[in-house]
Every structure is written in structure tokens, then in C-alpha cells.
Design an enzyme around this catalytic site. Sequence first.
Site, mmCIF file in Angstrom:
data_model
loop_
_atom_site.group_PDB
_atom_site.id
_atom_site.type_symbol
_atom_site.label_atom_id
_atom_site.label_comp_id
_atom_site.label_asym_id
_atom_site.label_seq_id
_atom_site.Cartn_x
_atom_site.Cartn_y
_atom_site.Cartn_z
ATOM 1 N N GLU A 30 0.824 -1.217 0.000
ATOM 2 C CA GLU A 30 0.000 0.000 0.000
ATOM 3 C C GLU A 30 0.853 1.260 0.000
ATOM 4 O O GLU A 30 1.907 1.311 0.639
ATOM 5 C CB GLU A 30 -0.893 -0.001 1.250
ATOM 6 C CG GLU A 30 -1.726 1.257 1.429
ATOM 7 C CD GLU A 30 -2.364 1.341 2.809
ATOM 8 O OE1 GLU A 30 -3.228 2.216 3.001
ATOM 9 O OE2 GLU A 30 -2.006 0.539 3.690
ATOM 10 N N LYS A 35 -9.642 3.331 -2.830
ATOM 11 C CA LYS A 35 -10.112 2.775 -1.565
ATOM 12 C C LYS A 35 -11.463 3.363 -1.185
ATOM 13 O O LYS A 35 -11.658 4.582 -1.194
ATOM 14 C CB LYS A 35 -9.086 3.058 -0.467
ATOM 15 C CG LYS A 35 -9.418 2.405 0.875
ATOM 16 C CD LYS A 35 -8.309 2.666 1.884
ATOM 17 C CE LYS A 35 -8.594 1.976 3.214
ATOM 18 N NZ LYS A 35 -7.530 2.247 4.209
ATOM 19 N N CYS A 50 -5.545 -2.115 2.933
ATOM 20 C CA CYS A 50 -5.398 -2.013 4.377
ATOM 21 C C CYS A 50 -6.561 -2.711 5.090
ATOM 22 O O CYS A 50 -6.836 -3.879 4.847
ATOM 23 C CB CYS A 50 -5.267 -0.551 4.794
ATOM 24 S SG CYS A 50 -4.767 -0.307 6.513
#
Length: 457
Positions: free
Chosen positions: A219, A283, A336
Site C-alpha cells: 500500500e 479505496k 489495508c
Amino acid sequence: EDLLDHPTAVQVQFRYAFLVDVKTFGWLLPIAVAGLPAYLALYTALGLGVARLIWVREPERLLAFAAAMTAAEWLRGHLLSGFPWNTFGYALTQPLVLAQSVSLVGIWALTFLCLAICATPAVLNDDKVDTRHPRRPLLIGIVILLALVGYGAVRLWSHPTEFVNNVRLRIMQPNLPQDDKFNYSAKAQVMDRYLRLSDRATGPQSNGARDFTHLIWPEAAFPFFLTHEPDALAQIAALLKPSTKLIVGAVRAPDNANARNPQAYNSIYVIDADGSIRGIYDKVHLVPFGEYLPFQRLLERVGLMQLTKVVGGFLSGDRRRAMDVGAAPKMLPLICYEAIFPGAAVPQGERPGWLVNVTNDGWFGISSGPFQHFQQARVLAITEGLPLVRAANTGISAVIDPVGRIIGALPLGIEGVLDSRLPVAIEPTISARYGSYAVVLMLVLSIILVGRRRLRA
């Protein structure tokens, strides 16, 4: 399995995040360490309060307790963007044979079972006036546990690991210091580190990165906007062979970005061997206080800023979707902690062939946090019946098959590469097909049984 022989305390060891930039965030450390547990304790207090309202003296009180606490845990996992970290059901996801039950009933029903079963010894202390057969609840709990173990053993035996043909994965774990991930002046060192690790030879016949169809980086890998740095894309193109795809996390500037609108997306890029962008995922589920501030403009005016220090906070993507990645089946990207939301991580519709979780657990240092995060991602793979590939900056990076077997892993706190084949997905699990059916059924039956006992009393 040795990767998981570490503390798994409920409290997240997030204090390291505030020490990455002590001058900016150090003063918030006492407030955060006291504030987050205090907020989460409200849900426990709510669950116990509701349990007390419907309490009975007989063994049915176990159901009242489990039902009320499970409902409180569900609320914790959904309200105010949700934070289902370490819900009680994860206590029954070790060993692997017991974890298979999550594919049958889901993590919320497993939370109910965990609370009810673990509370059964309390009935042994009851007076005969209250409980004529005090051992019966404990025996029922043991039988349920044995049944779950039996189901898990059969499931593991009937689902051996199989692999996708002609797909070879290399996961790069750079173990990059957190300071460097936000330091543009470290651009050259960061790229050199990534390229050197990714092209590492692992044997006398190894050709480095050219032996693999898919290279995966973690990430927010770069301290810069990747698409604004053509030299970095050129270096990536030089690394890859014509049939190789790079899957990498990166901060992405929106099309309308300017000095007045400096916001960004936390994204995943799929990059072809010529350096072109094949696909982008932004995201969807952002981290409060980490990637955005509630009441962002108001709190920024008084000097607060989220840990990632993006003015205005990150922007949220519009939806989750499977992505085309060349020779491999379509993959579902998860950035995440998007991997810890049971029932919400994998959208309805077209089913992907595998899950890719890129993350940066460097915020947590060498603590219990990365181990907890890894275990919850592993449980997601079991819940969905999908293989999961995880690339983490500091670890734990891993390849996990659809029943939770660890095919390969890199430990926490080291740099290296993990080479693996891609496991084949299995049929959708009962939990994936029917969602929260099991926990709803358990809660309804508990309310009925407790209600009947109260009416008799």
C-alpha cells in the site's frame, strides 16, 4: 502457524502511529490511547446493560448475555464507519480446523457461539433452585465445539490446495521506514530498494522478476504521485517482462487536483509491462483519523490533521469491483483494513478469483497489531472461499488458500520477496451465499427462549 504465536490482545497497539512524526502528533498520544478504548467500551457497556435488562436466573441467561453482546459487537462493526477489529468470534479461529466454522455461520454468529460457550462454566456454580442440571450447558457447549472441529476437519480434508495454471506471483516486502514513505527527497532510494528487491535472484536458475506473471507491491508504496513521475514508470517498465503485471498501492491525485483542492485517493494500480496503467481502484472504506477527519474542515481550522497529513483528507472511491489482471483470474483489491469487514469486503455480483490485500502495517511497529490484522484477513479468505494474497510494507506478507492454509509468508519486520503460485478459489461458502442468516436466527431464538423464561417467572 508459528507466525501467529504472538499476543493477540483486544486493544490495538496504535500508539506507534503517533510516534512516526512526534513533533506533529506526539501530543495526541495520551488523548488517543485513552479515547479510543473509552469509545469502544461504550459498546461493551451497552451490551451488558441490555443483557441485564432481559436477565433471568436460569441457564437461559447465557443466551441473554450472548445475544446482547453480539448485537453490541455488530453495532461496533457498523456505526460511524465501523470498527469490527478483534470481535470476540476471532477467539474461535485458531486452530485452523476450528476456523472453518466461519465459512458455515460467519464471524458474527461465531461471536455469539464464543460468548455463549465460554460463559457456560458459570452455571456450575448455580444453586439447584435455579439450575437442576448445572453441567448440561457446559456439556452442550463442548458438544458444539466438537461439532465445529469435526466440520472443519472434513472441510480441510475435502478441499486440498490446487493452483491456477501458468500464474506465478512475487510479493515484494520492502520493510521501508515509515518516515521514508512520506519523504519526497527519498524518491531515488525508495525506487532503488523496490527494484533491487523485486529483481532479486532466488536460485542459480532465477531470472529475478522476469520469472513471474504478477509482481505485487504494498500500500501507498511511493512518496510521490506515481503518474506524475514518468521516470519511475520507465524504471518499472524496464523491470517487467512483456507478460508481467505490477499490482501496487499508490496515492493518486484526482483529475481536478490543484492548490485549492489538494485531496487524493488511496489507490491500487495495475500496470502493464510498457508502464501504462491498465486499471485503478480507489479505496472505498477510509480510516477515520488516519485518512480523514470527521468534521474535516472544522478540525483542520483548530490545527488537527489526520496521520497521513493529506490536507482535506483522502477521497473515497465509489465502489468495490473485480479487476482484470491479465493471465490470472479477476482479482478483488482490498486496501489495508478493508479486509476486516465481514460481509462487506466482497460485493455482490461477479465473484472474483482471488483477493489482493495491500497494506502498510508499519504504523503499528513490532506489536500485536500486524498479527491481528493478518489473522482477520486470513479469516476473510475462509469466509468467502477465496484465496488471499497479501503484500505488507513491514509484514506479514503471505499467500493464503481458500480454506486458510498459509502457502507462504514473510515474517514481520524483514525485507524480502515471497514467490508462490496462486491457489484456486472454491465454490462460494454458505456464509458468503446467505450472509447473516445464522446470527439472525441465533438472536431470534435466544430472544424467544429468554422471553418464555421471563414469562414463566
